[in-house]
Design a protein around this motif. Structure first.
Motif, PDB file in Angstrom:
ATOM      1  N   VAL A  66      38.789  24.696  37.482  1.00 40.38           N
ATOM      2  CA  VAL A  66      39.452  25.779  38.200  1.00 40.38           C
ATOM      3  C   VAL A  66      38.385  26.784  38.601  1.00 40.38           C
ATOM      4  CG1 VAL A  66      41.190  27.603  38.094  1.00 40.38           C
ATOM      5  CG2 VAL A  66      41.560  25.462  36.847  1.00 40.38           C
ATOM      6  N   PHE A  67      38.369  27.163  39.858  1.00 37.77           N
ATOM      7  CA  PHE A  67      37.424  28.179  40.310  1.00 37.77           C
ATOM      8  C   PHE A  67      38.185  29.304  41.001  1.00 37.77           C
ATOM      9  CE2 PHE A  67      34.799  30.383  43.357  1.00 37.77           C
ATOM     10  CZ  PHE A  67      33.648  30.647  42.627  1.00 37.77           C
ATOM     11  N   GLY A  68      37.892  30.542  40.603  1.00 40.95           N
ATOM     12  CA  GLY A  68      38.547  31.690  41.222  1.00 40.95           C
ATOM     13  C   GLY A  68      37.721  32.947  41.057  1.00 40.95           C
ATOM     14  N   SER A  69      38.298  34.052  41.460  1.00 35.14           N
ATOM     15  CA  SER A  69      37.666  35.361  41.311  1.00 35.14           C
ATOM     16  C   SER A  69      38.664  36.315  40.682  1.00 35.14           C
ATOM     17  CB  SER A  69      37.217  35.893  42.679  1.00 35.14           C
ATOM     18  OG  SER A  69      36.627  37.175  42.563  1.00 35.14           O
ATOM     19  N   ASP A  70      38.167  37.350  40.010  1.00 35.38           N
ATOM     20  CA  ASP A  70      39.055  38.263  39.286  1.00 35.38           C
ATOM     21  C   ASP A  70      39.671  39.345  40.166  1.00 35.38           C
ATOM     22  OD1 ASP A  70      36.727  39.698  39.686  1.00 35.38           O
ATOM     23  OD2 ASP A  70      36.636  40.502  37.656  1.00 35.38           O
ATOM     24  N   ASN A  71      39.144  39.528  41.363  1.00 36.43           N
ATOM     25  CA  ASN A  71      39.683  40.473  42.352  1.00 36.43           C
ATOM     26  C   ASN A  71      38.849  40.339  43.616  1.00 36.43           C
ATOM     27  OD1 ASN A  71      38.383  42.611  39.942  1.00 36.43           O
ATOM     28  ND2 ASN A  71      37.309  42.376  41.883  1.00 36.43           N
ATOM     29  N   GLY A  72      39.084  41.218  44.567  1.00 35.69           N
ATOM     30  CA  GLY A  72      38.347  41.139  45.814  1.00 35.69           C
ATOM     31  C   GLY A  72      36.951  41.721  45.742  1.00 35.69           C
ATOM     32  N   PHE A  73      36.267  41.712  46.876  1.00 35.77           N
ATOM     33  CA  PHE A  73      34.914  42.251  47.002  1.00 35.77           C
ATOM     34  C   PHE A  73      34.913  43.740  46.668  1.00 35.77           C
ATOM     35  CE2 PHE A  73      31.817  44.518  49.629  1.00 35.77           C
ATOM     36  CZ  PHE A  73      30.633  43.833  49.355  1.00 35.77           C
ATOM     37  N   ALA A  74      33.839  44.177  45.988  1.00 32.96           N
ATOM     38  CA  ALA A  74      33.718  45.577  45.588  1.00 32.96           C
ATOM     39  C   ALA A  74      32.809  46.338  46.545  1.00 32.96           C
ATOM     40  CB  ALA A  74      33.167  45.667  44.168  1.00 32.96           C
ATOM     41  N   PHE A 117      43.950  26.520  47.284  1.00 33.02           N
ATOM     42  CA  PHE A 117      45.133  27.369  47.411  1.00 33.02           C
ATOM     43  C   PHE A 117      44.813  28.522  48.360  1.00 33.02           C
ATOM     44  CE2 PHE A 117      45.902  25.130  43.479  1.00 33.02           C
ATOM     45  CZ  PHE A 117      47.283  24.950  43.447  1.00 33.02           C
ATOM     46  N   THR A 118      45.678  28.735  49.335  1.00 30.62           N
ATOM     47  CA  THR A 118      45.426  29.778  50.326  1.00 30.62           C
ATOM     48  C   THR A 118      46.265  31.031  50.107  1.00 30.62           C
ATOM     49  OG1 THR A 118      47.071  28.825  51.838  1.00 30.62           O
ATOM     50  CG2 THR A 118      44.777  28.084  52.063  1.00 30.62           C
ATOM     51  N   ASP A 119      47.158  30.995  49.124  1.00 32.99           N
ATOM     52  CA  ASP A 119      48.014  32.162  48.855  1.00 32.99           C
ATOM     53  C   ASP A 119      47.957  32.476  47.356  1.00 32.99           C
ATOM     54  OD1 ASP A 119      49.714  34.255  49.327  1.00 32.99           O
ATOM     55  OD2 ASP A 119      51.456  33.030  49.876  1.00 32.99           O
ATOM     56  N   ALA A 120      46.730  32.657  46.861  1.00 33.33           N
ATOM     57  CA  ALA A 120      46.506  32.903  45.438  1.00 33.33           C
ATOM     58  C   ALA A 120      46.145  34.370  45.210  1.00 33.33           C
ATOM     59  CB  ALA A 120      45.392  32.008  44.909  1.00 33.33           C
ATOM     60  N   HIS A 121      46.625  34.918  44.095  1.00 33.62           N
ATOM     61  CA  HIS A 121      46.456  36.343  43.830  1.00 33.62           C
ATOM     62  C   HIS A 121      46.124  36.594  42.359  1.00 33.62           C
ATOM     63  CE1 HIS A 121      48.286  37.363  47.765  1.00 33.62           C
ATOM     64  NE2 HIS A 121      48.894  36.204  47.567  1.00 33.62           N
ATOM     65  N   THR A 122      45.334  37.620  42.145  1.00 36.27           N
ATOM     66  CA  THR A 122      45.094  38.086  40.790  1.00 36.27           C
ATOM     67  C   THR A 122      46.219  39.035  40.389  1.00 36.27           C
ATOM     68  OG1 THR A 122      43.709  39.881  41.639  1.00 36.27           O
ATOM     69  CG2 THR A 122      42.603  37.861  40.968  1.00 36.27           C
ATOM     70  N   CYS A 125      39.054  44.244  37.112  1.00 36.15           N
ATOM     71  CA  CYS A 125      38.599  43.188  36.198  1.00 36.15           C
ATOM     72  C   CYS A 125      39.450  42.938  34.957  1.00 36.15           C
ATOM     73  CB  CYS A 125      37.166  43.498  35.745  1.00 36.15           C
ATOM     74  SG  CYS A 125      35.988  43.759  37.066  1.00 36.15           S
ATOM     75  N   THR A 126      39.527  43.934  34.059  1.00 37.44           N
ATOM     76  CA  THR A 126      40.188  43.730  32.765  1.00 37.44           C
ATOM     77  C   THR A 126      41.610  43.186  32.905  1.00 37.44           C
ATOM     78  OG1 THR A 126      38.864  45.428  31.647  1.00 37.44           O
ATOM     79  CG2 THR A 126      40.976  44.875  30.662  1.00 37.44           C
ATOM     80  N   PRO A 127      42.437  43.791  33.753  1.00 35.69           N
ATOM     81  CA  PRO A 127      43.823  43.325  33.846  1.00 35.69           C
ATOM     82  C   PRO A 127      43.950  41.855  34.228  1.00 35.69           C
ATOM     83  CG  PRO A 127      43.584  45.469  34.884  1.00 35.69           C
ATOM     84  CD  PRO A 127      42.205  44.977  34.594  1.00 35.69           C
ATOM     85  N   THR A 128      43.122  41.406  35.150  1.00 37.86           N
ATOM     86  CA  THR A 128      43.176  40.001  35.554  1.00 37.86           C
ATOM     87  C   THR A 128      42.806  39.094  34.398  1.00 37.86           C
ATOM     88  OG1 THR A 128      42.755  40.450  37.887  1.00 37.86           O
ATOM     89  CG2 THR A 128      42.149  38.267  37.078  1.00 37.86           C
ATOM     90  N   ARG A 129      41.796  39.459  33.643  1.00 36.98           N
ATOM     91  CA  ARG A 129      41.394  38.658  32.481  1.00 36.98           C
ATOM     92  C   ARG A 129      42.500  38.590  31.441  1.00 36.98           C
ATOM     93  NH1 ARG A 129      37.079  39.829  35.132  1.00 36.98           N
ATOM     94  NH2 ARG A 129      35.127  38.724  34.788  1.00 36.98           N
ATOM     95  N   TYR A 130      43.204  39.697  31.249  1.00 35.65           N
ATOM     96  CA  TYR A 130      44.338  39.686  30.329  1.00 35.65           C
ATOM     97  C   TYR A 130      45.394  38.688  30.804  1.00 35.65           C
ATOM     98  CZ  TYR A 130      48.370  41.210  27.629  1.00 35.65           C
ATOM     99  OH  TYR A 130      49.465  41.227  26.800  1.00 35.65           O
ATOM    100  N   GLY A 131      45.681  38.697  32.093  1.00 38.47           N
ATOM    101  CA  GLY A 131      46.689  37.791  32.632  1.00 38.47           C
ATOM    102  C   GLY A 131      46.326  36.324  32.492  1.00 38.47           C
ATOM    103  N   GLY A 179      42.345  43.416  47.977  1.00 37.11           N
ATOM    104  CA  GLY A 179      42.091  43.741  46.579  1.00 37.11           C
ATOM    105  C   GLY A 179      42.415  42.629  45.610  1.00 37.11           C
ATOM    106  N   HIS A 180      43.368  41.750  45.996  1.00 35.64           N
ATOM    107  CA  HIS A 180      43.858  40.758  45.030  1.00 35.64           C
ATOM    108  C   HIS A 180      44.072  39.360  45.591  1.00 35.64           C
ATOM    109  CE1 HIS A 180      47.767  41.357  46.968  1.00 35.64           C
ATOM    110  NE2 HIS A 180      47.573  42.659  46.828  1.00 35.64           N
ATOM    111  N   HIS A 181      43.913  39.163  46.892  1.00 34.45           N
ATOM    112  CA  HIS A 181      44.047  37.836  47.498  1.00 34.45           C
ATOM    113  C   HIS A 181      42.686  37.146  47.376  1.00 34.45           C
ATOM    114  CE1 HIS A 181      46.357  35.517  50.819  1.00 34.45           C
ATOM    115  NE2 HIS A 181      45.493  34.703  50.248  1.00 34.45           N
ATOM    116  N   VAL A 182      42.607  36.108  46.568  1.00 35.28           N
ATOM    117  CA  VAL A 182      41.313  35.572  46.148  1.00 35.28           C
ATOM    118  C   VAL A 182      41.185  34.068  46.403  1.00 35.28           C
ATOM    119  CG1 VAL A 182      40.952  37.326  44.355  1.00 35.28           C
ATOM    120  CG2 VAL A 182      42.217  35.214  43.800  1.00 35.28           C
TER     121      VAL A 182
END
Length: 503
Positions: A293-301, A63-68, A73-79, A331-334
């Motif tokens: 499923v493989f993803g990240s919880d947000n962008g690079f820190a 997926f090329t248009d995926a977002h957290t 961290c915490t908010p994405t995990r809640y979602g 920040g959120h395009h992952v």
């Protein structure tokens, strides 16, 4: 008569186990602070090579248009767990810490409790970061009795098995908690050490070594796969890693392996975790019927040393503006990849807009189940992108973004409306900067021509601004962004995204 009844019961049992066996296993691997540009299948100009993550894309959908749901961290995990935007809770900005109480209401359906009802054996191994109740206290770290069982742990939220750390790898208390109990009692104070400057001081258990956490998680995850591959029930493993989040801790043969930086070495360790998961699935004969499923919880820190990456010609955010915490795309395009060898016969690139909340509705469609109105209020199914079949549920057409400081944006088609003049996080311009004070109160970008978010065209497109503001406001006030009965948001009704109105 008794023999007939027994025979019928046996037939029902056999039928049910066969239906379970036909269902795919599901593994969700969530990297921590991994930039989209850190995955080589996304970044042809990147200096980090991730062959095992890339192989998932070769056997699945990239997926090329995926977002957290959020840039932290915490908010994405809640979602992911609830299929609901995090800002509908009392957490309007920021993240939880290691002693904080639960963010998920114990009465709320989670994707884990839902899959339990569908016959799945459910497990979580990794970074929880959604709060729980330690021992004898409601919150805070004073006088915690670590010998007592944790209340409102992942096991309360639908997991049959759990092996977790409470929050990020740099947040105390430093302890493993297995099915609600510490594997060893924290008793010593860890104050950090050279090379781990971002390691917060706090109490640590004798069996907890920060460098070993990724390996320990992998060991427990593989054990869960080995045990449950031999059973009639399908399994769901949620595998939220604590890497490559700071502190950056590559070990063994991975030290220096990337020829880029210690952070890049740590990313290679994450890539190797994917290799081990796939090999274990194959060894057990369940790889082809397992959805990964493989993803990240947000962008690079930025604390992971952005300058070091850029000095080697590697940009973790690629062409996107911003980093973790920011409302901008970086920040959120992952990265987001779904592999299912049995169903996906050739690799596919999907430009469908997706959000990490969408996992819930996707597995609901997978199991032919309709969710109640008070479940997964912000989740849309992307199953049709995986199977190639006609959608039976609505697909996502817009998404709401959220920054670490609680600022909002909404995306629809190629338009992105940001409800502040600044980054909404730690990036430039910061909210308190002189630059932010001189900028327009909102930002509108046409991502089809300006993916780098450099030209604010809000003044030239008042109708787009009006339309997106109305849509954002409605989806917030309705308590949902999907069809169904309106729901209630928790916490105060003040919303940062509306503060520009009337200026």
């Amino acid at each position: 008569m008794k023999k007939i009844v027994a025979f019928l019961v046996l037939l029902c049992f056999i039928s049910s186990t066969k239906s379970f066996a036909q269902k795919p296993n599901i593994i969700y691997i969530l990297a921590d602070d991994l930039g989209i540009g850190d995955v080589s299948v996304y970044n042809s100009e990147g200096k980090i090579q991730t062959p095992n993550i890339d192989q998932l894309a070769q056997n699945g959908v990239k997926f090329t248009d995926a977002h957290t749901t959020s840039a932290v961290c915490t908010p994405t995990r809640y979602g992911i767990m609830t299929g609901r935007y995090n800002w509908r809770t009392t957490l309007k900005k920021g993240v939880l810490h290691g002693y904080d109480t639960p963010l998920i209401d114990p009465k709320r359906e989670t994707v884990a409790s839902f899959l339990q009802k569908q016959g799945y054996k459910t497990g979580i191994v990794g970074k929880w970061h959604l709060g729980w109740n330690w021992g004898n206290i409601e919150a805070g770290e004073k006088n915690v009795d670590f010998t007592k069982q944790v209340r409102n742990s992942p096991n309360t939220n639908g997991f049959d098995y759990s092996f977790c750390i409470p929050a990020s790898l740099d947040m105390p208390p430093y302890a493993y908690v297995e099915n609600g109990f510490c594997t060893a009692i924290p008793k010593d104070t860890c104050i950090g050490r050279k090379g781990i400057e971002l390691f917060r001081a706090g109490i640590i258990a004798p069996d907890f070594q920060p460098e070993e956490v990724l390996g320990k998680f992998t060991e427990k995850a593989l054990s869960f796969i080995n045990q449950n591959s031999k059973k009639d029930k399908p399994f769901f493993l949620y595998f939220p890693l604590a890497a490559p989040h700071t502190p950056i801790l590559p070990i063994g043969n991975f030290v220096g392996k990337s020829n880029v930086s210690p952070y890049a070495d740590f990313v290679l360790m994450v890539d190797d975790v994917v290799r081990q998961v796939v090999e274990t699935l194959k060894k057990n004969g369940v790889y082809e019927n397992t959805i990964i499923v493989f993803g990240s919880d947000n962008g690079f820190a930025n604390p992971a040393d952005l300058k070091a990456q850029l000095s080697k010609g590697h940009n973790p955010s690629m062409m996107y503006r911003g980093l973790k915490t920011d409302i901008f795309e970086g920040g959120h395009h992952v990265p987001f990849i779904v592999s299912w060898k049995q169903t996906i016969k050739s690799p596919k690139v999907s430009r469908q807009l997706v959000c990490t909340t969408d996992f819930f509705q996707t597995v609901a469609e997978l199991n032919n189940q309709k969710l109640n109105d008070n479940v997964a209020e912000d989740s849309f199914s992307f199953l049709s992108e995986v199977t190639g079949k006609k959608p039976t549920f609505d697909v996502r057409k817009s998404v709401i973004h959220h920054s670490s400081d609680g600022f909002f944006a909404i995306r629809k088609d190629n338009w992105k409306l940001i409800m502040c003049s600044h980054s909404g996080g730690n990036g430039k311009p910061k909210e308190t900067s002189e630059e932010a004070k001189t900028l327009p109160p909102i930002q509108l970008y046409d991502l089809s021509t300006d993916i780098g978010e450099t030209q604010n065209v809000y003044a030239q497109n008042p109708e787009i601004v009006k339309e997106l503001t109305a849509l954002l406001t409605k989806q917030i006030q309705d308590g949902r962004s999907t069809k169904g009965k309106n729901q209630t948001n928790e916490g105060p009704s003040y919303w940062s995204q509306l503060t520009w109105l009337g200026k």
